[in-house]
Design an enzyme around this catalytic site. Structure first.
Site, mmCIF file in Angstrom:
data_model
loop_
_atom_site.group_PDB
_atom_site.id
_atom_site.type_symbol
_atom_site.label_atom_id
_atom_site.label_comp_id
_atom_site.label_asym_id
_atom_site.label_seq_id
_atom_site.Cartn_x
_atom_site.Cartn_y
_atom_site.Cartn_z
ATOM 1 N N HIS A 72 0.804 -1.233 0.000
ATOM 2 C CA HIS A 72 0.000 0.000 0.000
ATOM 3 C C HIS A 72 0.833 1.277 0.000
ATOM 4 C CE1 HIS A 72 0.984 -0.045 4.296
ATOM 5 N NE2 HIS A 72 0.742 1.255 4.261
HETATM 6 C C1 UD1 Z 1 -1.730 5.890 5.501
HETATM 7 C C2 UD1 Z 1 -0.402 6.308 6.125
HETATM 8 C C3 UD1 Z 1 0.569 5.131 6.114
HETATM 9 C C4 UD1 Z 1 -0.056 3.916 6.761
HETATM 10 C C5 UD1 Z 1 -1.371 3.621 6.067
HETATM 11 C C6 UD1 Z 1 -2.053 2.400 6.657
HETATM 12 C C7 UD1 Z 1 0.146 8.670 5.695
HETATM 13 C C8 UD1 Z 1 1.036 9.582 4.966
HETATM 14 N N1 UD1 Z 1 0.234 7.384 5.357
HETATM 15 O O1 UD1 Z 1 -1.475 5.587 4.135
HETATM 16 O O2 UD1 Z 1 1.737 5.475 6.821
HETATM 17 O O3 UD1 Z 1 0.822 2.815 6.619
HETATM 18 O O4 UD1 Z 1 -2.235 4.763 6.187
HETATM 19 O O5 UD1 Z 1 -3.178 2.074 5.931
HETATM 20 O O6 UD1 Z 1 -0.599 9.089 6.557
HETATM 21 N N2 UD1 Z 1 -8.731 5.382 0.995
HETATM 22 C C9 UD1 Z 1 -10.010 4.899 0.935
HETATM 23 N N3 UD1 Z 1 -10.644 4.648 2.121
HETATM 24 C C10 UD1 Z 1 -10.076 4.855 3.327
HETATM 25 C C11 UD1 Z 1 -8.764 5.360 3.372
HETATM 26 C C12 UD1 Z 1 -8.101 5.611 2.214
HETATM 27 O O7 UD1 Z 1 -10.579 4.693 -0.125
HETATM 28 O O8 UD1 Z 1 -10.714 4.579 4.352
HETATM 29 C C13 UD1 Z 1 -8.010 5.642 -0.274
HETATM 30 C C14 UD1 Z 1 -8.220 7.033 -0.803
HETATM 31 O O9 UD1 Z 1 -8.223 6.991 -2.182
HETATM 32 C C15 UD1 Z 1 -6.984 7.747 -0.333
HETATM 33 C C16 UD1 Z 1 -5.933 6.653 -0.429
HETATM 34 O O10 UD1 Z 1 -6.630 5.481 -0.058
HETATM 35 O O11 UD1 Z 1 -6.687 8.871 -1.082
HETATM 36 C C17 UD1 Z 1 -4.752 6.845 0.465
HETATM 37 O O12 UD1 Z 1 -5.193 7.035 1.820
HETATM 38 P P1 UD1 Z 1 -4.276 7.879 2.840
HETATM 39 O O13 UD1 Z 1 -4.898 7.897 4.168
HETATM 40 O O14 UD1 Z 1 -3.957 9.196 2.235
HETATM 41 O O15 UD1 Z 1 -2.924 7.100 2.893
HETATM 42 P P2 UD1 Z 1 -2.646 5.553 3.059
HETATM 43 O O16 UD1 Z 1 -2.062 5.089 1.793
HETATM 44 O O17 UD1 Z 1 -3.829 4.832 3.608
#
Ligand code: UD1
Length: 365
Positions: free
Chosen positions: A199
């Protein structure tokens, strides 16, 4: 007679919900703490947040910012604003943040700007790679925290080397307590399976790298007759390669089913920091799909080998599977009551008055 410590504990993502679960339950039960959990809402899908809160019996958050996804800078800004508004009411004595997510940094900045004592749990993790969003988050947070709680000597030594101002204490890894309480209590039989999670931005957002990883997984599946089970993080969905031969894609798993899958697996391929440790604790050989790991002990003990972009990942995975008998799976991250030690350290720091004077910096010429 004790003074009740009004603590705000910030969570926002899946790893925070899982790894903080025991600490949050302990603080909730402790009469010396008046705990408020603030959920930033960085993760909002049920299978990325609320399901874990229920499964691990985390007290429900009292404040929900619902910031959601978006541009990382704007996400941090929204968290900074939301947490600041709460802190400006003057009803919190301390803010506790965990790890290295955008929620961690946003809340840490709010604490620093409102002069609220700040505790950073899992402090001192380093990849020394400023291209990683998490590296920016943890470095900035460490340098504005008053109490830095490290899982072992290595992160504590990084903090000393960087001359952080706050007090450094080694308390062990709270994740280990949650893992120990959630491991399957039946003897899980090994299956012809491997566990995969990917991820990180550097992998998930790069279609070419995802194809490279899948090519290696398909080849190992074919040569070793295993099937990969891949719980897909929402971020990773956009760039999943089409050819998934030998790879079973599933929705994100709850915590206990994930550990059960880990115990049933021959091998684990991941870019998650948490899973690397869980693989080591479960004695499953692990491969990290990155060029470095914050969890340096997992690498030096041989429990985890690195497979950077451009490497021969198929051979790295197969060699690691073959090496499983010679791996040192011992746990360097504190056995026992790490969550309790963490909560006790926060209490001591708050009660001793140290939380008020840690900013007194000496100018060194
Ligand atoms: C975040 C953390 C990472 C951690 C990870 C665990 C940061 C910079 N990164 O990364 O360190 O290892 O969480 O999961 O904070 N999305 C959904 N639903 C959700 C959450 C996310 O669809 O409930 C999708 C969205 O398109 C979003 C993308 O995932 O833009 C990335 O989510 P984000 O929270 O920005 O970062 P993670 O990759 O989850």
């Amino acid at each position: 007679m004790f003074v009740v410590i009004r603590a705000m504990f910030v969570i926002g993502t899946r790893p925070e919900a899982i790894r903080c679960a025991r600490m949050l339950r302990l603080m909730e039960e402790d009469p010396e703490f008046d705990l408020t959990i603030l959920n930033t809402g960085q993760h909002y899908d049920a299978n990325m947040m609320s399901d874990f809160l229920r499964e691990l019996q985390v007290p429900m958050p009292g404040i929900d910012l619902k910031v959601g996804s978006g541009d990382p800078a704007l996400q941090v800004a929204a968290i900074l604003e939301g947490v600041s508004r709460e802190l400006e009411l003057g009803t919190f004595d301390v803010v506790c943040v965990f790890g290295d997510t955008n929620s961690t940094l946003g809340a840490a900045l709010a604490a620093a700007k409102t002069r609220t004592p700040l505790v950073h749990i899992e402090a001192g993790g380093r990849s020394y790679d400023m291209d990683m969003p998490e590296e920016i988050n943890r470095r900035m947070t460490d340098h504005i925290s008053g109490l830095l709680l490290a899982v072992c000597e290595t992160p504590a030594s990084f903090l000393r080397k960087e001359n952080v101002l706050g007090k450094i204490e080694i308390v062990g890894d709270p994740q280990h307590d949650v893992y120990m309480a959630s491991i399957p209590n039946v003897d899980v039989q090994k299956r012809q399976e491997g566990l995969v999670t990917i991820h990180r931005e550097e992998n998930a957002d790069n279609p070419q790298r995802m194809e490279e990883i899948f090519e290696a997984l398909r080849a190992v599946a074919s040569e070793r007759a295993i099937e990969w089970v891949f719980p897909v993080h929402p971020r990773t969905k956009a760039n999943l390669p089409k050819d998934t031969t030998g790879i079973r894609l599933v929705e994100p798993l709850a915590y206990e089913p994930l550990l059960e899958q880990m115990f049933a697996s021959q091998v684990c391929v991941t870019d998650s920091g948490g899973l690397v440790k869980e693989a080591m604790w479960a004695r499953v050989p692990c491969i990290t799909a990155r060029d470095r790991s914050e969890w340096v002990e997992t690498v030096s003990q041989g429990a985890n080998v690195l497979a950077p972009a451009g490497s021969d990942m198929k051979s790295i995975i197969m060699n690691q599977m073959d090496a499983s008998d010679s791996i040192d799976f011992s746990n360097p991250y504190g056995d026992g009551d790490n969550s309790k030690r963490t909560v006790d350290a926060i209490r001591k720091w708050m009660s001793s008055g140290e939380s008020k004077n840690w900013r007194e910096e000496k100018l060194v010429y």
